[in-house]
Design a protein around this motif. Structure first.
Motif, mmCIF file in Angstrom:
data_model
loop_
_atom_site.group_PDB
_atom_site.id
_atom_site.type_symbol
_atom_site.label_atom_id
_atom_site.label_comp_id
_atom_site.label_asym_id
_atom_site.label_seq_id
_atom_site.Cartn_x
_atom_site.Cartn_y
_atom_site.Cartn_z
ATOM 1 N N LEU A 152 15.882 10.823 -34.484
ATOM 2 C CA LEU A 152 16.271 11.261 -35.826
ATOM 3 C C LEU A 152 16.371 12.790 -35.875
ATOM 4 O O LEU A 152 17.363 13.357 -36.351
ATOM 5 C CB LEU A 152 15.259 10.740 -36.835
ATOM 6 N N LEU A 153 15.342 13.465 -35.378
ATOM 7 C CA LEU A 153 15.309 14.923 -35.423
ATOM 8 C C LEU A 153 16.387 15.539 -34.527
ATOM 9 O O LEU A 153 17.061 16.496 -34.919
ATOM 10 C CB LEU A 153 13.928 15.417 -34.992
ATOM 11 N N ALA A 154 16.547 14.988 -33.333
ATOM 12 C CA ALA A 154 17.534 15.533 -32.400
ATOM 13 C C ALA A 154 18.946 15.391 -32.939
ATOM 14 O O ALA A 154 19.782 16.291 -32.773
ATOM 15 C CB ALA A 154 17.412 14.838 -31.048
ATOM 16 N N SER A 155 19.220 14.259 -33.589
ATOM 17 C CA SER A 155 20.544 14.058 -34.160
ATOM 18 C C SER A 155 20.763 14.969 -35.364
ATOM 19 O O SER A 155 21.810 15.608 -35.496
ATOM 20 C CB SER A 155 20.710 12.589 -34.571
ATOM 21 N N ALA A 156 19.754 15.038 -36.238
ATOM 22 C CA ALA A 156 19.889 15.838 -37.451
ATOM 23 C C ALA A 156 20.106 17.314 -37.137
ATOM 24 O O ALA A 156 20.927 17.991 -37.766
ATOM 25 C CB ALA A 156 18.649 15.667 -38.330
ATOM 26 N N VAL A 187 31.681 2.084 -33.898
ATOM 27 C CA VAL A 187 32.657 3.037 -33.349
ATOM 28 C C VAL A 187 33.663 3.437 -34.418
ATOM 29 O O VAL A 187 33.946 4.627 -34.615
ATOM 30 C CB VAL A 187 33.374 2.434 -32.118
ATOM 31 N N GLU A 188 34.196 2.453 -35.124
ATOM 32 C CA GLU A 188 35.192 2.737 -36.166
ATOM 33 C C GLU A 188 34.583 3.574 -37.282
ATOM 34 O O GLU A 188 35.215 4.504 -37.792
ATOM 35 C CB GLU A 188 35.755 1.426 -36.725
ATOM 36 N N ALA A 189 33.354 3.264 -37.671
ATOM 37 C CA ALA A 189 32.708 4.007 -38.748
ATOM 38 C C ALA A 189 32.481 5.461 -38.364
ATOM 39 O O ALA A 189 32.652 6.380 -39.184
ATOM 40 C CB ALA A 189 31.386 3.344 -39.108
ATOM 41 N N LEU A 190 32.134 5.692 -37.112
ATOM 42 C CA LEU A 190 31.917 7.065 -36.642
ATOM 43 C C LEU A 190 33.227 7.818 -36.476
ATOM 44 O O LEU A 190 33.326 9.008 -36.773
ATOM 45 C CB LEU A 190 31.148 7.037 -35.317
ATOM 46 N N ALA A 235 26.717 10.173 -38.408
ATOM 47 C CA ALA A 235 26.278 10.183 -37.013
ATOM 48 C C ALA A 235 25.481 8.932 -36.691
ATOM 49 O O ALA A 235 25.087 8.164 -37.582
ATOM 50 C CB ALA A 235 25.438 11.434 -36.734
ATOM 51 N N ALA A 236 25.220 8.738 -35.384
ATOM 52 C CA ALA A 236 24.352 7.658 -34.916
ATOM 53 C C ALA A 236 23.502 8.176 -33.776
ATOM 54 O O ALA A 236 23.954 9.008 -32.977
ATOM 55 C CB ALA A 236 25.170 6.448 -34.466
ATOM 56 N N ALA A 237 22.276 7.703 -33.711
ATOM 57 C CA ALA A 237 21.355 8.041 -32.621
ATOM 58 C C ALA A 237 20.794 6.731 -32.087
ATOM 59 O O ALA A 237 20.129 5.990 -32.821
ATOM 60 C CB ALA A 237 20.243 8.962 -33.118
ATOM 61 N N GLN A 242 31.441 12.836 -30.360
ATOM 62 C CA GLN A 242 30.532 13.972 -30.459
ATOM 63 C C GLN A 242 29.385 13.726 -31.437
ATOM 64 O O GLN A 242 28.360 14.407 -31.373
ATOM 65 C CB GLN A 242 31.306 15.222 -30.888
ATOM 66 N N ASN A 243 29.570 12.773 -32.346
ATOM 67 C CA ASN A 243 28.540 12.529 -33.361
ATOM 68 C C ASN A 243 27.637 11.352 -33.003
ATOM 69 O O ASN A 243 27.078 10.684 -33.871
ATOM 70 C CB ASN A 243 29.175 12.312 -34.735
ATOM 71 N N VAL A 244 27.487 11.114 -31.697
ATOM 72 C CA VAL A 244 26.601 10.046 -31.218
ATOM 73 C C VAL A 244 25.640 10.615 -30.183
ATOM 74 O O VAL A 244 26.046 11.352 -29.285
ATOM 75 C CB VAL A 244 27.399 8.886 -30.584
ATOM 76 N N LEU A 245 24.373 10.268 -30.330
ATOM 77 C CA LEU A 245 23.352 10.600 -29.339
ATOM 78 C C LEU A 245 22.848 9.291 -28.755
ATOM 79 O O LEU A 245 22.370 8.427 -29.488
ATOM 80 C CB LEU A 245 22.206 11.368 -30.008
ATOM 81 N N ILE A 246 22.975 9.120 -27.434
ATOM 82 C CA ILE A 246 22.605 7.860 -26.787
ATOM 83 C C ILE A 246 21.565 8.125 -25.701
ATOM 84 O O ILE A 246 21.724 9.027 -24.875
ATOM 85 C CB ILE A 246 23.835 7.163 -26.163
ATOM 86 N N LEU A 247 20.502 7.326 -25.707
ATOM 87 C CA LEU A 247 19.481 7.371 -24.672
ATOM 88 C C LEU A 247 19.484 6.036 -23.915
ATOM 89 O O LEU A 247 19.929 5.015 -24.448
ATOM 90 C CB LEU A 247 18.106 7.616 -25.293
#
Length: 349
Positions: free
Chosen positions: A142-146, A276-279, A286-288, A307-312
């Motif tokens: 949450l923090l990393a994305s924000a 994907v479509e929503a982003l 964004a999404a994390a 660019q608005n996605v963070l994936i682990l």
């Protein structure tokens, strides 16, 4: 050689069946457990192999595949780590003395529980010990994305100037909606309170008023209300037929255009195509994600290009302390099953 007169043997059999089982182990050597190779790509961390070896003889999955006739009758437990070994019908049929399958972690959606149970084999997982690590990672995502930490890191490492337009989102005072207020969801609420966040939650069962007050959480009977009001939506549910694609096109459309979706549960809880479509179309900000389907994603998957996605890579429980606790709990469950005692974390079919 163990010598015991008939009267004593009868007494042990009648009044101490667990001791008899343990004495049998001592006479025959340690019981055998099938597991992925410790230290391997999908195996238990090598540092923790000694915890298992204190009580069991480990048969590596690869070794069993190459020479299953030597070990098939000896194996009494299977330890599943990173979804391996695959406990399918062929494996179950090949292990006539199997008594328990123990999963390292909480989620058991990758196990065919009715099938395993049909062989008279118990199933266990390791809840509770993963709660803190998973909740920590949820807040980290949450923090990393924000605050756009990954983008900021790349700018800092490159010979480029920080653009004035590089802005993140405020977390303090924002509204967090938690979908799934079980053990992990509750831990997340505890952490969110430290950031002065307003906490909403949706769950099958409402928490007690005392529990709600402790973390300052407000219950939303309808998930739609939570989605509309939240700046961040955190998914912390188990994967089940009821939660599969719980968040789809309709649910994403209810979120704020400035909203962020955080998923620490299972990839299939979200309709990935709809995400994907929503982003891409600005339906959400964004999404994390710690989880996707499949894992890992194909390298050409559109989520990896946004660019608005963070994936682990599904590392919610990947701390040294939690991994050790998981292995210890796996051993505890297996020993209970093999000695005929109640299994502490048994998963009922």
């Amino acid at each position: 050689m163990i010598v015991m007169d008939l009267d004593n043997l009868y007494e042990v059999m009648c009044w101490e069946p667990h001791r008899l089982t343990i004495n049998k182990w001592h006479a025959m050597g340690k019981p055998y457990v099938l597991a992925s190779k410790p230290g391997g790509a999908n195996g238990i961390i090598e540092d923790f192999a000694a915890i298992i070896e204190k009580h069991f003889t480990i048969v590596c999955n690869e070794e069993f595949i190459n020479n299953n006739k030597q070990f098939a009758d000896k194996i009494e437990a299977v330890f599943v780590w990173s979804y391996l070994p695959n406990t399918d019908r062929d494996l179950l049929q090949s292990l006539p003395n199997l008594k328990v399958v123990v999963n390292g972690g909480v989620g058991v959606d990758h196990l065919d529980i009715p099938l395993i149970s049909s062989f008279g084999v118990k199933i266990a997982n390791t809840p509770n010990v993963v709660d803190n690590a998973t909740a920590d990672l949820g807040m980290a995502l949450l923090l990393a994305s924000a605050r756009r930490l990954i983008e900021g890191y790349k700018i800092a490492m490159a010979p480029s100037h920080l653009p004035q337009s590089f802005m993140g989102c405020e977390v303090s005072g924002a509204t967090l909606g938690i979908v799934g207020m079980g053990r992990i969801g509750y831990k997340i609420a505890q952490r969110a309170r430290g950031f002065d966040m307003k906490v909403l939650y949706h769950n099958r069962n409402r928490r007690s008023e005392e529990e709600e007050n402790t973390v300052g959480a407000q219950y939303c009977e309808k998930i739609d209300d939570l989605l509309r009001e939240s700046d961040f939506v955190m998914l912390a549910v188990n994967l089940s037929p009821q939660t599969r694609k719980l968040i789809g096109e309709r649910e994403l459309s209810l979120m704020k255009p400035t909203g962020t979706l955080v998923n620490i549960s299972r990839g299939l809880v979200v309709d990935q195509d709809a995400l994907v479509e929503a982003l891409q179309n600005g339906v959400i900000h964004a999404a994390a994600l710690d989880v996707t389907y499949p894992e890992p994603l194909p390298r050409d998957h559109p989520l990896l290009k946004l660019q608005n996605v963070l994936i682990l890579p599904h590392i919610g429980v990947n701390t040294y302390e939690t991994a050790q606790n998981i292995v210890e709990r796996m051993v505890t469950n297996a020993l209970a099953a093999l000695s005929g005692r109640p299994v502490p974390d048994e998963v009922k079919p």
